[in-house]
Each structure stands twice: as C-alpha cells, then as structure tokens.
Design a protein around this motif. Sequence first.
Motif, PDB file in Angstrom:
ATOM      1  N   GLN A 238      42.511  75.783 -25.729  1.00  0.00           N
ATOM      2  CA  GLN A 238      43.836  75.261 -25.414  1.00  0.00           C
ATOM      3  C   GLN A 238      44.883  76.381 -25.323  1.00  0.00           C
ATOM      4  N   SER A 239      44.792  77.364 -26.207  1.00  0.00           N
ATOM      5  CA  SER A 239      45.785  78.437 -26.195  1.00  0.00           C
ATOM      6  C   SER A 239      45.639  79.343 -24.983  1.00  0.00           C
TER       7      SER A 239
ATOM      8  N   THR B  39      39.380  72.522 -34.530  1.00  0.00           N
ATOM      9  CA  THR B  39      38.325  73.540 -34.545  1.00  0.00           C
ATOM     10  C   THR B  39      38.805  74.788 -33.823  1.00  0.00           C
ATOM     11  N   MET B  40      38.231  75.947 -34.176  1.00  0.00           N
ATOM     12  CA  MET B  40      38.637  77.188 -33.540  1.00  0.00           C
ATOM     13  C   MET B  40      38.296  77.219 -32.051  1.00  0.00           C
ATOM     14  N   PRO B  41      37.118  76.744 -31.615  1.00  0.00           N
ATOM     15  CA  PRO B  41      36.865  76.705 -30.163  1.00  0.00           C
ATOM     16  C   PRO B  41      37.923  75.916 -29.401  1.00  0.00           C
ATOM     17  N   GLU B  42      38.386  74.809 -29.990  1.00  0.00           N
ATOM     18  CA  GLU B  42      39.433  74.012 -29.347  1.00  0.00           C
ATOM     19  C   GLU B  42      40.743  74.792 -29.286  1.00  0.00           C
TER      20      GLU B  42
ATOM     21  N   HIS C  68      39.472  87.673 -32.447  1.00  0.00           N
ATOM     22  CA  HIS C  68      39.790  88.542 -31.312  1.00  0.00           C
ATOM     23  C   HIS C  68      39.865  87.740 -30.012  1.00  0.00           C
ATOM     24  N   ARG C  69      39.035  86.714 -29.909  1.00  0.00           N
ATOM     25  CA  ARG C  69      38.966  85.954 -28.656  1.00  0.00           C
ATOM     26  C   ARG C  69      40.216  85.120 -28.414  1.00  0.00           C
ATOM     27  N   MET C  70      41.048  84.964 -29.422  1.00  0.00           N
ATOM     28  CA  MET C  70      42.293  84.213 -29.242  1.00  0.00           C
ATOM     29  C   MET C  70      43.369  85.185 -28.770  1.00  0.00           C
ATOM     30  N   ALA C  71      43.320  85.508 -27.467  1.00  0.00           N
ATOM     31  CA  ALA C  71      44.189  86.549 -26.914  1.00  0.00           C
ATOM     32  C   ALA C  71      45.668  86.203 -27.067  1.00  0.00           C
ATOM     33  N   LEU C  72      45.999  84.918 -27.091  1.00  0.00           N
ATOM     34  CA  LEU C  72      47.403  84.521 -27.179  1.00  0.00           C
ATOM     35  C   LEU C  72      48.043  85.031 -28.462  1.00  0.00           C
ATOM     36  N   CYS C  73      47.329  84.964 -29.578  1.00  0.00           N
ATOM     37  CA  CYS C  73      47.954  85.235 -30.880  1.00  0.00           C
ATOM     38  C   CYS C  73      47.292  86.348 -31.681  1.00  0.00           C
ATOM     39  N   TYR C  74      46.185  86.888 -31.208  1.00  0.00           N
ATOM     40  CA  TYR C  74      45.548  87.951 -31.981  1.00  0.00           C
ATOM     41  C   TYR C  74      46.470  89.173 -32.029  1.00  0.00           C
ATOM     42  N   ASP C  75      46.613  89.767 -33.196  1.00  0.00           N
ATOM     43  CA  ASP C  75      47.437  90.955 -33.413  1.00  0.00           C
ATOM     44  C   ASP C  75      48.926  90.673 -33.196  1.00  0.00           C
ATOM     45  N   ILE C  76      49.368  89.466 -33.501  1.00  0.00           N
ATOM     46  CA  ILE C  76      50.784  89.141 -33.335  1.00  0.00           C
ATOM     47  C   ILE C  76      51.624  89.624 -34.511  1.00  0.00           C
TER      48      ILE C  76
END
Length: 295
Positions: A70-71, A63-66, A40-48
């Motif tokens: 970056q995104s 890694t996911m934090p990276e 969910h925290r990856m706002a750029l691509c979540y629910d794309i």
Amino acid sequence: PSRLGGPWLLGLLARLLLWGSPGAWASYLRRSSSCTPIPHRMALCYDIGYSEMRIPNLLEHETMPEVIQQSSSWLPLLARECHPDARIFLCSLFAPICLDRLIYPCRSLCEAVKRSCAPVMACYGYPWPEILNCNKFPADHELCIAAVSTDENSSSRRMPRASCKDCELEEASTAREILDNLCANDFAVKIRILRKNVTTTISDFDLDPSRVEVLKHGPLLRTEIPGRLQQWLDIDATCVHNIMRGTHTGVFVVSGEVQSDKVVVNKAYAWQKKNRNLHQAVRRWKHHRCPEQPG
C-alpha cells in the motif's frame, strides 16, 4: 530502543514530555499493536529518522506485506515533490513511530500536504482518498505531528508548484546539445537499469553496479554515486517507469542535480546504436571543456 533523528522528531519528543498518560482508546491500540523494524523494502519510510514502527498502523494495515504494498503506491506522488512534508505525513500513518502512545499527524499538516499534492493526483485521475480526510486528524493544540515547513515567507521554503509533467527520454538531437546538457548539470553517468519483477510495483528497479560509468561526478564522490542512483530508482518511480517504457533492462546516460541528501535526474538518453549523436558526445566528453559558468 529505536534510533531517532531529525529536527521534527526532536520537537515531537519535547512536546511528549508535557502530556500525561494516553486515553483509553489510544492505550488499547497501543497494547494491541507491536513494534517492528521498518524494512529496507519499505522505500517510502525506510531511513526516515527512526527505525521501528507499530503494526497494525494508523491506516489499519495488519501485516508488513500489506504495508509495503500500500505504501509503495504513494512513491510516484513523492517523486513529484508536491510538498516537502508529504513523506513525514504519509509515514506518520503508514509507519507510526513506536512510542508510548499513538501520535497522529496534525490536521494542519494534512491540509498543507493535501493543498499541494491533491492537484498533482488529479492530473492522473486520482482524488484525495477519504482515508486521508483531514477532518479526522487532531487540531494543532492537541498532541500531533506538525508541519516542518512552516516558514512560507522564506524563499528557500517555497512550496513546489503542482506539476503534471513526468520526465521522459530525451531525443539526442545533436552532440553539441548533449555536451551542453552535461556541462549544465552536477553529474552525468552511464548506467544499466534492471526491472526486478514485472508483477510488482513500478518502483521495483535495480542499478547494475558492474555497469556504472561516471562521466562527471561533480560534488559527489565517485564511490557514492551508485548508492545515490539506487535511491533515485527507489523514490522517483514515475520517472524511472517512463524512462524504461515497459522494457526489462536498458542502458542510459542520465544527468542531473545534487539536492542535499538526494540526486534528481533531469535528463535521460537511451544508449542505443541508432543514437549516434549520444555516442559521439560521450566520446568527445573526455576532452571537452565546458564554458565557465557566470558567478
């Protein structure tokens, strides 16, 4: 299996059926990577349109934090809506779809997004990064993710003009002007915005669900407005950053338009004691009758 959706994904999967097994390099990368849910925290691509991605991704983030860090730096560019396929292009690299082979964006998709978005980046002093050099991506006759917005002659698919103007807080000059603005927009809401953590990216804001006062809901259901506004806070990072002006919390009257699956805020006023015109307009709004819009 991943949940798939969206016409561009259906087209991609149809093309996959026409290809044989991947080459040695793609096969090696596929074996060395793993599938993981898009958080969910990856706002750029979540629910794309799909729920799992490969890590390391196509930009070699391991890694996911990276990936999230970056995104998130690209969210302000998406907020400028410089190209309708910008999100698809970026997510094909930051969150590659978890299939049997690695699928890169087509060179033409990269070039189309760069053509519209690079001028916007230049407004803020950022060049188009070498890591997104379009010559690195496959030609259209190869297996790749193509542009969705291909009909340039259609008025409904006109590419947005590059804009260097960010939204800012409006000065509440007169109550009448504010009332006219509320009438002209699809929705108007009084909300409280909280900055979650001042040390993270500029998109890190929350809506206080206990402080949502709907003045006008327009085509939206009242119950869906908080969720839509939280989506706006997540995506339109530059706009929210300018409205907050470095503060940790604030109350605002915002109004805007409903565009398919998202809301776009056009006006924002700070709810402060000194803004008497704003207070007066909100009090009068309950009994105000908007002029009929021309058909």
